[in-house]
Design an enzyme around this catalytic site. Structure first.
Site, PDB file in Angstrom:
ATOM      1  N   GLU A 159       0.890  -1.178   0.000  1.00 39.61           N
ATOM      2  CA  GLU A 159       0.000   0.000   0.000  1.00 39.61           C
ATOM      3  C   GLU A 159       0.918   1.214   0.000  1.00 39.61           C
ATOM      4  O   GLU A 159       1.611   1.453   1.004  1.00 39.61           O
ATOM      5  CB  GLU A 159      -0.860  -0.014   1.259  1.00 39.61           C
ATOM      6  CG  GLU A 159      -1.857  -1.140   1.325  1.00 39.61           C
ATOM      7  CD  GLU A 159      -2.928  -1.008   0.255  1.00 39.61           C
ATOM      8  OE1 GLU A 159      -3.555  -2.015  -0.068  1.00 39.61           O
ATOM      9  OE2 GLU A 159      -3.130   0.111  -0.258  1.00 39.61           O
TER      10      GLU A 159
ATOM     11  N   GLU B 195      -6.404  -4.702   0.708  1.00 35.91           N
ATOM     12  CA  GLU B 195      -6.685  -4.965   2.119  1.00 35.91           C
ATOM     13  C   GLU B 195      -8.180  -4.784   2.314  1.00 35.91           C
ATOM     14  O   GLU B 195      -8.896  -4.406   1.399  1.00 35.91           O
ATOM     15  CB  GLU B 195      -5.904  -3.978   2.999  1.00 35.91           C
ATOM     16  CG  GLU B 195      -4.392  -4.152   2.876  1.00 35.91           C
ATOM     17  CD  GLU B 195      -3.622  -3.183   3.784  1.00 35.91           C
ATOM     18  OE1 GLU B 195      -3.868  -1.982   3.698  1.00 35.91           O
ATOM     19  OE2 GLU B 195      -2.789  -3.652   4.560  1.00 35.91           O
TER      20      GLU B 195
HETATM   21  O1  TXE Z   1       7.303   5.701   4.186  1.00 36.36           O
HETATM   22  P1  TXE Z   1       8.570   4.748   4.249  1.00 36.36           P
HETATM   23  P2  TXE Z   1       6.912   6.788   5.215  1.00 36.36           P
HETATM   24  C1  TXE Z   1       2.801   6.397   1.853  1.00 36.36           C
HETATM   25  C2  TXE Z   1       2.611   7.875   1.717  1.00 36.36           C
HETATM   26  C3  TXE Z   1       4.056   8.352   1.792  1.00 36.36           C
HETATM   27  C4  TXE Z   1       4.725   7.426   2.723  1.00 36.36           C
HETATM   28  C5  TXE Z   1       4.839   7.988   4.082  1.00 36.36           C
HETATM   29  O2  TXE Z   1       1.926   8.178   0.557  1.00 36.36           O
HETATM   30  O3  TXE Z   1       4.616   8.253   0.510  1.00 36.36           O
HETATM   31  O4  TXE Z   1       3.947   6.222   2.738  1.00 36.36           O
HETATM   32  O5  TXE Z   1       5.316   6.989   4.947  1.00 36.36           O
HETATM   33  C6  TXE Z   1       9.912   0.994   6.739  1.00 36.36           C
HETATM   34  N1  TXE Z   1      13.080  -2.371   4.499  1.00 36.36           N
HETATM   35  N2  TXE Z   1       1.611   5.833   2.455  1.00 36.36           N
HETATM   36  O6  TXE Z   1       7.714   7.987   4.910  1.00 36.36           O
HETATM   37  O7  TXE Z   1       9.867   5.381   4.418  1.00 36.36           O
HETATM   38  C7  TXE Z   1       9.891   2.230   7.618  1.00 36.36           C
HETATM   39  O8  TXE Z   1      10.687   2.024   8.783  1.00 36.36           O
HETATM   40  C8  TXE Z   1      11.956  -2.575   5.236  1.00 36.36           C
HETATM   41  C9  TXE Z   1       0.694   5.097   1.604  1.00 36.36           C
HETATM   42  O9  TXE Z   1       7.024   6.186   6.589  1.00 36.36           O
HETATM   43  O10 TXE Z   1       8.331   3.947   3.050  1.00 36.36           O
HETATM   44  C10 TXE Z   1       8.411   2.349   7.938  1.00 36.36           C
HETATM   45  O11 TXE Z   1       8.055   1.493   8.998  1.00 36.36           O
HETATM   46  N3  TXE Z   1      11.214  -1.572   5.776  1.00 36.36           N
HETATM   47  C11 TXE Z   1      -0.293   4.276   2.373  1.00 36.36           C
HETATM   48  C12 TXE Z   1       7.755   1.886   6.629  1.00 36.36           C
HETATM   49  O12 TXE Z   1       8.762   1.168   5.909  1.00 36.36           O
HETATM   50  C13 TXE Z   1      11.614  -0.306   5.525  1.00 36.36           C
HETATM   51  C14 TXE Z   1      -0.806   4.949   3.610  1.00 36.36           C
HETATM   52  C15 TXE Z   1       7.290   3.033   5.754  1.00 36.36           C
HETATM   53  O13 TXE Z   1       8.371   3.870   5.605  1.00 36.36           O
HETATM   54  C16 TXE Z   1      12.767   0.000   4.762  1.00 36.36           C
HETATM   55  C17 TXE Z   1       0.254   5.595   4.366  1.00 36.36           C
HETATM   56  C18 TXE Z   1      13.516  -1.099   4.240  1.00 36.36           C
HETATM   57  N4  TXE Z   1      14.628  -0.912   3.524  1.00 36.36           N
HETATM   58  C19 TXE Z   1       1.395   6.060   3.772  1.00 36.36           C
HETATM   59  N5  TXE Z   1      12.891   1.365   4.710  1.00 36.36           N
HETATM   60  C20 TXE Z   1      -1.496   3.760   1.611  1.00 36.36           C
HETATM   61  N6  TXE Z   1      -1.453   3.650   0.286  1.00 36.36           N
HETATM   62  O14 TXE Z   1      -2.467   3.420   2.254  1.00 36.36           O
HETATM   63  C21 TXE Z   1      11.858   1.882   5.407  1.00 36.36           C
HETATM   64  N7  TXE Z   1      11.092   0.890   5.904  1.00 36.36           N
END
Ligand code: TXE
Length: 481
Positions: free
Chosen positions: A249, A462
């Site tokens: 997502e 989901e």
């Molecule tokens: O994302 P990150 P963020 C999207 C929203 C925005 C972003 C914001 O649009 O783009 O998410 O969330 C983990 N291996 N959505 O900045 O960095 C990190 O620790 C494994 C869409 O947090 O991607 C965190 O727990 N895990 C959504 C999680 O990934 C890793 C709704 C997300 O972090 C990792 C909400 C790695 N290498 C937000 N690196 C929807 N579509 O419903 C980071 N993480």
């Protein structure tokens, strides 16, 4: 002042990271570190996996009713502690306390109740033919991994945990390191509810260290991820070759399509929500507003006037509509995006600058809600996700032009359509390339419905039956007689 120590929840115990490494956790409304969170590594993930693996046979052997009973106990404890959880969430994320109290925390309880009920009522299929009876089993996968983001911390964490546990799996959950606090408090409530040791394990830490360890763990059967597209692509690159189930997502750049026959005042009210709720940090926010030409100028002026009335400031104050941006890096990312919009020729109609409240929040991360016009759809501002209180408004001529603009995006998460012509609404809804469409409303959620995006917004769905199918393995059994 001593810092609150957030702990992992492994095998029923609240533990410090085996690595001895910690990360600072900042209150974004005041810009100060107020707690520290484990930066767990492979050893913590392995301890969590062993606990979950050991707990799984008993948890999977319990009836759906028995598992649901414990989920309902956790939901009751969320309700009983809802004010404390709302205050924790607001402090950790920066969102208004009123939003955490009215939306985030009640939804956590609803998530658990929804899937407790879904699993008890769940029926699978059979296919009978002459002399042959087929029936379908949906069996729990085993130990599954969950990775959640910082924008709706406990709301999205429980949105994944609930179906995974209800379906008979054991879980290793990795919340965002930017907003770990409610997951920590949730762990304590699970202990209090008597969730058996190892059924849920919460391992805190950075994505690069803890998240990576989780997606590389070879015996985990599925990964459910919510976060940015860049990270989602990395997660997929590691998980897909292991032939595990994967749900992504991710980001969005969602259009609101406003036809000239819409209910103007209702649209304006809902635009305030869909553009700026949670500081625009909801992936379902409408960040591109498309308005049919005769209505365009009137809409922009009304939107700017209404936006300028929104109170930005201390999340604790009851009339605050926009709180703090979740972190300093994200605060700077949004300001850089606004600067890019200006460089691309965008016209800032309101906002576009940080705001420095007086008092306790003077060092917090606040941005005025921002409306930008005069940009083409193919510029960076309209193509890249900003994920903050920033919207653009563009005019369109007719239905075909609206669809062309709406679909001109690498993302495809959600859209909202505003018109009194229901035939047109349904036509546009069918032809817009997203996973979720609202007509004359926004963020109306029925948890039984499939939720997710297409293109770079995600893979999989989901919600309701989709979540149970994701967290189970399907087996067909054929009996000849
Ligand atoms: O994302 P990150 P963020 C999207 C929203 C925005 C972003 C914001 O649009 O783009 O998410 O969330 C983990 N291996 N959505 O900045 O960095 C990190 O620790 C494994 C869409 O947090 O991607 C965190 O727990 N895990 C959504 C999680 O990934 C890793 C709704 C997300 O972090 C990792 C909400 C790695 N290498 C937000 N690196 C929807 N579509 O419903 C980071 N993480």
């Amino acid at each position: 002042m001593s810092l609150i120590e957030i702990k992992n929840y492994i095998n029923g115990e609240l533990t410090s990271p085996l690595s001895g490494e910690w990360l600072p956790n900042v209150d974004p409304a005041v810009g100060e570190t107020y707690s520290q969170v484990p930066d767990s590594d492979e050893a913590d993930i392995e301890a969590a996996f062993n606990a979950a693996h050991q707990a799984h046979p008993d948890w999977a052997s319990r009836s759906a009713e028995q598992r649901s009973e414990i989920l309902l106990r956790i939901a009751d404890l969320i309700d009983q502690n809802s004010e404390e959880l709302a205050e924790i969430e607001s402090r950790d994320n920066g969102k208004p306390l009123t939003l955490a109290r009215n939306v985030d925390i009640p939804r956590c309880s609803t998530n658990l109740r929804h899937f407790a009920a879904t699993m008890v009522a769940y029926g699978s299929q059979s296919h009978a033919s002459k002399g042959v009876l087929n029936y379908t089993l949906r069996q729990p996968l085993g130990v599954v991994g969950i990775i959640s983001p910082w924008n709706l911390p406990l709301y999205l964490f429980t949105w994944k945990i609930a179906p995974a546990l209800a379906a008979g799996n054991c879980v290793i959950g990795k919340p965002s390191e930017i907003t770990p606090m409610t997951a920590f408090r949730f762990s304590q409530l699970c202990q209090q509810a008597g969730l058996p040791n190892g059924v849920l394990n919460v391992v805190h830490g950075s994505g690069a260290r803890t998240g990576n360890a989780l997606i590389h763990q070879p015996e985990i059967k599925a990964i459910s991820f919510t976060g940015g597209t860049v990270t989602g692509r990395h997660v997929a690159s590691i998980v897909a070759p292991q032939f595990k189930k994967l749900s992504l997502e991710m980001g969005g750049k969602n259009p609101a399509v406003v036809f000239d026959d819409c209910d103007f005042d209702n649209k304006l009210d809902k635009t305030m929500l869909s553009s700026f709720s949670n500081q625009g940090q909801i992936c379902l926010c409408n960040s591109r507003i498309l308005v049919q030409q005769p209505l365009y100028e009137k809409f922009v002026e009304a939107l700017v006037a209404r936006t300028q009335t929104l109170k930005v400031g201390d999340p604790r104050e009851p009339d605050t509509r926009l709180g703090a941006i979740v972190s300093e890096p994200h605060f700077r990312k949004i300001l850089a995006a606004i600067a890019t919009a200006q460089a691309e020729g965008g016209r800032i109609r309101c906002g576009g600058v940080p705001l420095q409240p007086s008092g306790r929040c003077q060092n917090g991360f606040f941005i005025q809600p921002t409306v930008i016009t005069d940009l083409p759809n193919d510029c960076s501002t309209n193509q890249q996700e900003i994920f903050g209180p920033v919207v653009t408004v563009q005019p369109f001529v007719d239905e075909a032009h609206a669809l062309q603009l709406a679909n001109d995006s690498q993302y495809g998460l959600s859209a909202s359509i505003w018109t009194s012509d229901i035939s047109r609404a349904l036509r546009v809804a069918e032809n817009i390339d997203v996973g979720v469409v609202w007509v004359n409303d926004w963020l109306v959620r029925d948890l039984r419905t499939p939720f997710g995006g297409v293109k770079q917004s995600g893979v999989g769905r989901e919600g309701g039956d989709e979540a149970i199918r994701f967290f189970t393995q399907t087996k067909n059994i054929s009996i000849s007689y």
